[in-house]
Structures are given as C-alpha cells and as structure tokens.
Design a protein around this motif. Structure first.
Motif, PDB file in Angstrom:
ATOM      1  N   TYR A  52       6.305  -2.968  -6.394  1.00  0.00           N
ATOM      2  CA  TYR A  52       4.706  -3.604  -6.095  1.00  0.00           C
ATOM      3  C   TYR A  52       4.151  -2.699  -5.335  1.00  0.00           C
ATOM      4  O   TYR A  52       2.657  -2.302  -5.788  1.00  0.00           O
ATOM      5  CB  TYR A  52       5.302  -4.644  -5.390  1.00  0.00           C
ATOM      6  CG  TYR A  52       4.185  -5.274  -4.411  1.00  0.00           C
ATOM      7  CD1 TYR A  52       3.162  -6.046  -5.360  1.00  0.00           C
ATOM      8  CD2 TYR A  52       4.074  -5.387  -3.017  1.00  0.00           C
ATOM      9  CE1 TYR A  52       1.803  -6.699  -4.722  1.00  0.00           C
ATOM     10  CE2 TYR A  52       2.534  -5.954  -2.691  1.00  0.00           C
ATOM     11  CZ  TYR A  52       1.725  -6.602  -3.323  1.00  0.00           C
ATOM     12  OH  TYR A  52       0.814  -7.228  -2.982  1.00  0.00           O
ATOM     13  N   GLN A  56       0.431  -1.555  -6.997  1.00  0.00           N
ATOM     14  CA  GLN A  56      -0.754  -1.768  -6.455  1.00  0.00           C
ATOM     15  C   GLN A  56      -1.641  -0.609  -6.336  1.00  0.00           C
ATOM     16  O   GLN A  56      -2.938  -0.715  -6.223  1.00  0.00           O
ATOM     17  CB  GLN A  56      -0.577  -2.142  -4.651  1.00  0.00           C
ATOM     18  CG  GLN A  56       0.255  -3.429  -4.727  1.00  0.00           C
ATOM     19  CD  GLN A  56       0.262  -3.710  -3.241  1.00  0.00           C
ATOM     20  OE1 GLN A  56      -0.735  -4.508  -2.648  1.00  0.00           O
ATOM     21  NE2 GLN A  56       1.114  -2.982  -2.196  1.00  0.00           N
ATOM     22  N   LYS A  71       4.522  -9.546  -4.081  1.00  0.00           N
ATOM     23  CA  LYS A  71       3.966  -9.692  -2.848  1.00  0.00           C
ATOM     24  C   LYS A  71       4.923 -10.450  -1.945  1.00  0.00           C
ATOM     25  O   LYS A  71       5.608 -10.097  -0.935  1.00  0.00           O
ATOM     26  CB  LYS A  71       2.759 -10.194  -2.503  1.00  0.00           C
ATOM     27  CG  LYS A  71       2.162  -9.998  -1.111  1.00  0.00           C
ATOM     28  CD  LYS A  71       0.745 -10.256  -0.933  1.00  0.00           C
ATOM     29  CE  LYS A  71       0.181 -10.089   0.354  1.00  0.00           C
ATOM     30  NZ  LYS A  71      -1.264 -10.437   0.780  1.00  0.00           N
ATOM     31  N   GLN A  74       8.321  -8.701  -1.419  1.00  0.00           N
ATOM     32  CA  GLN A  74       8.077  -7.737  -0.427  1.00  0.00           C
ATOM     33  C   GLN A  74       8.233  -8.117   0.864  1.00  0.00           C
ATOM     34  O   GLN A  74       8.951  -7.731   1.772  1.00  0.00           O
ATOM     35  CB  GLN A  74       6.876  -6.868  -0.643  1.00  0.00           C
ATOM     36  CG  GLN A  74       6.713  -5.888   0.311  1.00  0.00           C
ATOM     37  CD  GLN A  74       5.361  -4.921   0.145  1.00  0.00           C
ATOM     38  OE1 GLN A  74       4.257  -5.769  -0.142  1.00  0.00           O
ATOM     39  NE2 GLN A  74       5.244  -3.638   0.027  1.00  0.00           N
TER      40      GLN A  74
END
Length: 79
Positions: A52, A56, A71, A74
């Motif tokens: 991730y 990003q 997300k 995470q």
C-alpha cells in the motif's frame, strides 16, 4: 508469475526505486489487473502495508475500493 504477483513483488520493497516504478507502470499498461488477487496475495504474505505504501506513491488509477482495502489493512496492522 502472474501480473498481480509481479505487482506485489515489486511493491514489497522498502527502497522503491525509479526502476521499480517504471516496471510497475509497464505492468499497468500491458495488463488489466485483478485487484482482489493483488490484495489477497499481499495479505497472504503479510506485506499489504508495504504494498500500500508503495502503490500510494504512484498515480496509476488504482480503484478506490482497492486502496480502501489496503488502507484498512494498514490501520489494522498498526493497532
């Protein structure tokens, strides 16, 4: 190796270089990715936060649903 596996492999790097970014762009240009498979593979290998973080960094048109899943994983990993 599937394109989805290649995405996960490229994005599991703490030092995400320009070469990795270029390779990722090529995969995006040449393949229609199964984002569920990308997420499931990253989760299975417990690397979704790192994947991730690197995804990003690029503006590649990744579906919002996929980014939201990464997300959430995470945040879950932090707590």
């Amino acid at each position: 190796m599937t394109p989805e596996d290649r995405v996960v492999r490229l994005c599991t790097r703490q030092k995400f270089t320009d070469q990795h970014r270029a390779s990722l762009r090529v995969i995006f240009e040449e393949h229609s990715l199964n984002w569920d498979a990308v997420f499931k593979t990253a989760q299975a290998h417990a690397v979704s936060p790192l994947v991730y973080a690197n995804l990003q960094k690029e503006d590649l048109g990744i579906p919002d649903r996929t980014l939201d899943r990464f997300k959430s994983a995470q945040i879950h990993n932090i707590f």
